[in-house]
Scaffold this active site. Structure first.
Site, PDB file in Angstrom:
ATOM      1  N   ASP A  20      59.165  88.572  58.660  1.00  0.00           N
ATOM      2  CA  ASP A  20      59.605  89.067  57.504  1.00  0.00           C
ATOM      3  C   ASP A  20      59.164  88.063  56.257  1.00  0.00           C
ATOM      4  O   ASP A  20      58.772  87.097  56.597  1.00  0.00           O
ATOM      5  CB  ASP A  20      61.475  89.312  57.900  1.00  0.00           C
ATOM      6  CG  ASP A  20      61.968  89.873  56.760  1.00  0.00           C
ATOM      7  OD1 ASP A  20      61.294  90.174  55.592  1.00  0.00           O
ATOM      8  OD2 ASP A  20      63.179  90.430  56.882  1.00  0.00           O
TER       9      ASP A  20
HETATM   10  C1  NOJ Z   1      62.962  91.182  53.363  1.00  0.00           C
HETATM   11  C2  NOJ Z   1      63.594  92.285  54.203  1.00  0.00           C
HETATM   12  O1  NOJ Z   1      64.337  91.713  55.216  1.00  0.00           O
HETATM   13  C3  NOJ Z   1      62.816  93.363  54.790  1.00  0.00           C
HETATM   14  O2  NOJ Z   1      63.195  94.269  55.466  1.00  0.00           O
HETATM   15  C4  NOJ Z   1      61.426  93.783  53.917  1.00  0.00           C
HETATM   16  O3  NOJ Z   1      60.558  94.328  54.280  1.00  0.00           O
HETATM   17  C5  NOJ Z   1      60.717  92.480  53.261  1.00  0.00           C
HETATM   18  N1  NOJ Z   1      61.611  91.633  52.505  1.00  0.00           N
HETATM   19  C6  NOJ Z   1      59.772  92.810  52.281  1.00  0.00           C
HETATM   20  O4  NOJ Z   1      60.276  93.475  50.982  1.00  0.00           O
END
Ligand code: NOJ
Length: 730
Positions: free
Chosen positions: A250
């Site tokens: 993530d």
């Molecule tokens: C954080 C989020 O938790 C995730 O779901 C997302 O894909 C990423 N940011 C990228 O934006």
């Protein structure tokens, strides 16, 4: 449409059917390509280029020698983020509420096609976690259901669709990331059985569906960050589940160079923090490999996994160039095609009719309708005026955060009802405020009053009306309960429509005599109004079923958002598993939903004599091969005994024998959605795999089919179990 004669059609089961994949062939190509890469190219393929340095949310280096592009990774699960002319599909939870595998797949395929058309390689979805441990959880709506089986089937179908559409899917957030509060510091501690039977289950189905990539989450598990956690990445995902794709972080969930590499991480995203600092791979990984802290074979394994997934989804030939750029706000070309049709179908078929007294619905040419509440009209400041949908103004079509996307347009309820009402010469009055007095005065002389209420939630980086991602409570926002009561006070034909990211408490109005109908319209995306009008007017009978339970009070859920450590103390008992264990009376149970017709269930038949004992066989994607063999089949007959064509979701729940220790009263292990004409009967068939009859033996570390008698209940909801039988395992 089928004829009216009784038809004993046999509905074949499509069990967690995923993407048809030849991993061996993909690995052969990946191995050959790897041989051509320099060490710095390899490092470039596994490292993000840094936040803000490429056209997409995430970007890697490229490798000219093998025609490998700078990989573009982009959110999200319901539509391509930062793109201009895409489809804003209904949210995951709405797809879950359809209980329709074919439709889930169609939605996934359309999303995959749009992703590919924009030259994006990886779409950051679907969401298999959170799974709804907390009813207030800010991001539950991005996923499909508060049940691992329904979530797992929906996840598998969505992945199948996305990857058939040409994009790589990325199932997220792996794992035990159940709340937004303190998500980047939380420590999740869960027992092995709960992990397997609930939270890992949908990810296992994702692996079975041949998902290309998995996103590790922000939190810690047993004190170790998810993205440097050997147990979850190496042991569970890659060894136990046989995952052959790659694990990516993530955004900023990486905390180390060597630990993350040596415990199973394959790609870091976005490659730096949002200020350009905290770079853990890139040149640092190169040094770690040079000094032997990370082996060359581990780096090669990362690259092979990434390349194999690229080949698996056939992105190595004829893939379009990346056509969006979030830095210059270039939203790319129009890629919508005819996807508004599938968006509308999902929005419509995920609508759950919760109450319908005196058959008030479908509407019968009322003389006048009052449409009430701010949710009935588009956000007056502009449908995309709030960054990442971080506000609850106007029709609520999705929650907020990275799981949102730009709305190309919104069909609002007020507009769709007004258009449809013209056919009947019905007068429509719109009162687009949440003020009780104004709504009541608009409602008092109308034949029918339709009042709209909402509850919103999202990702923690935006706080909306005091809710920092997770909801602070389970109440309708904007004083929704008072609004409904004020309207019901003056109008005896009040219909309540709810747009919500999760359950709301409705004890204040659900039993009011003047509240004749409650329509759970979920999170419908761009086709909100048209889908709702289809159902309100009976052009289509409602066929959604609740993907979570609606309790009478918040404390009934038995779980609340945690502060630092989530101990998962409730174990297996979330949502209906908890309510059934404690025999709690619900407002509307998991699996519940009314129709404009009635269905009879008959002829339960069970075949097969499952073998007891632990899982066996080689590991294939998803787990040990014996898990996916058929253990038993269950058939039943469903008859449409009413007068309109409609679809029914027949559900199968299993109660485990006592030899399986401390197991929920019943667990969903099958469902099929059947479209049935009035007077017609159809046969439904559920195929139960060994996995479906197994519990996780945490001592043996294996799935085990226990001996004894399983209760087999087939019915219309988790508490409306019309047919009861047994499977004996000896
Ligand atoms: C954080 C989020 O938790 C995730 O779901 C997302 O894909 C990423 N940011 C990228 O934006």
């Amino acid at each position: 449409m089928r004829g009216l004669l009784p038809c004993w059609a046999f509905i074949a089961l499509v069990a967690a059917q995923g993407f048809e994949a030849d991993w061996d062939a993909a690995y052969t190509k990946a191995t050959a390509a790897l041989a051509k890469l320099s060490q710095s190219e390899k490092v470039g393929l596994v490292s993000g280029v840094g936040w803000g340095k490429g056209p997409c949310s995430g970007n890697t280096g490229s490798a000219r020698s093998i025609n490998y592009p700078a990989l573009c990774l982009q959110d999200g699960p319901l539509g391509v983020r930062s793109a201009a002319s895409i489809t804003a599909f209904p949210a995951g939870i709405q797809a879950g509420a359809t209980w329709d595998r074919a439709l889930m797949r169609e939605r996934g395929r359309a999303l995959g096609e749009e992703t590919k058309a924009l030259g994006i390689h990886v779409i950051l979805g679907p969401v298999a976690g959170p799974l709804g441990q907390f009813a207030q959880g800010g991001r539950n709506w991005e996923g499909f259901a508060n049940d691992p089986y329904l979530s797992g089937e929906a996840t598998a179908q969505t992945i199948g669709g996305i990857q058939e559409g040409g994009a790589q899917a990325c199932v997220k957030h792996y794992i035990l990331n159940e709340q937004e509060k303190n998500r980047e510091t939380m420590n999740s501690v869960v027992d092995d059985r709960t992990l397997h039977e609930l939270y890992l289950w949908p990810f296992a189905e994702a692996v079975r569906a041949n998902v290309a990539s998995v996103m590790c989450s922000y939190n810690k598990i047993d004190g170790k960050w998810a993205c440097e956690n050997k147990r979850v990445m190496d042991d569970l995902l890659k060894k136990e589940l046989g995952f052959r794709g790659y694990v990516l972080t993530d955004w900023n969930a990486q905390h180390s160079t060597t630990d993350s590499a040596n415990t199973g991480l394959d790609m870091t995203m976005p490659g730096s923090d949002y200020n350009g600092g905290n770079v853990y791979w890139g040149s640092k990984l190169q040094s770690a490999v040079s000094s032997g802290q990370v082996s060359t074979s581990r780096l090669d394994d990362m690259v092979k996994r990434i390349l194999a997934s690229w080949y698996l989804v056939k992105q190595d030939s004829g893939y379009p160039a990346t056509a969006i750029d979030r830095r210059s706000k270039n939203g790319g070309p129009n890629v919508q095609g005819n996807h508004k049709d599938v968006a509308r179908k999902v929005a419509r078929d995920g609508i759950v009719l919760l109450k319908n007294t005196d058959g008030i619905l479908p509407l019968k040419k009322p003389k006048s309708i009052a449409v009430l509440g701010t949710d009935a009209v588009p956000n007056p400041k502009g449908i995309n005026s709030c960054q990442d949908m971080g506000c609850n103004q106007g029709t609520l079509t999705m929650g907020w955060g990275s799981g949102s996307c730009t709305l190309p347009y919104v069909s609002s309820p007020a507009e769709a009802i007004t258009t449809r009402a013209k056919q009947d010469s019905t007068t429509v009055t719109i009162s687009a405020t949440d003020t009780s007095t104004q709504a009541a005065s608009a409602a008092q002389n109308a034949d029918v009053a339709i009042v709209f209420i909402t509850a919103d939630s999202g990702e923690e980086y935006v706080t909306v009306e005091g809710h920092k991602g997770d909801r602070n409570n389970l109440d309708a926002w904007h004083n929704g309960e008072a609004l409904v009561k004020a309207v019901a006070n003056v109008n005896k034909n009040t219909i309540v429509v709810v747009h919500s990211t999760g359950p709301i408490l409705m004890e204040g109005f659900a039993d009011l005599a003047n509240v004749k109908a409650i329509v759970w319209a979920g999170l419908p995306g761009q086709e909100a109004g048209s889908a709702l009008a289809d159902v309100l007017y009976g052009d289509v009978s409602p066929s959604g079923k609740m993907p979570y339970s609606i309790a009478k009070k918040a404390s009934d859920y038995g779980t609340t958002i945690q502060s630092n450590t989530d101990n998962f103390g409730e174990g297996l008992y979330i949502d209906y598993r908890a309510f059934d264990k404690k025999s709690i009376v619900l407002r509307y149970e998991f699996g519940f939903g009314l129709s404009y017709t009635t269905f009879n269930y008959s002829n339960l038949a069970i075949a097969g004599s499952p073998t007891p004992g632990p899982e066996t066989g080689d590991t294939i994607p998803g787990g040990a091969s014996s898990l996916f063999k058929t253990a038993a089949t269950v058939t039943a007959t469903i008859t449409n005994s009413g007068s309109v064509v409609a679809a029914e979701v027949a559900q199968l729940y299993l109660g485990f024998p006592d030899s399986a220790p401390d197991t929920p009263v019943r667990q969903l292990r099958g469902f099929e959605k059947l479209n049935i004409n009035p007077g017609e009967s159809k046969s439904v068939k559920f195929v139960l795999r060994n996995k479906d009859l197994s519990y996780w033996d945490a001592t043996a570390k294996k799935w085990v089919v226990p001996k004894g008698a399983f209760a087999v209940d087939v019915g219309a909801s988790s508490r409306d179990l019309r047919l009861n039988g047994k499977i004996s395992v000896s």
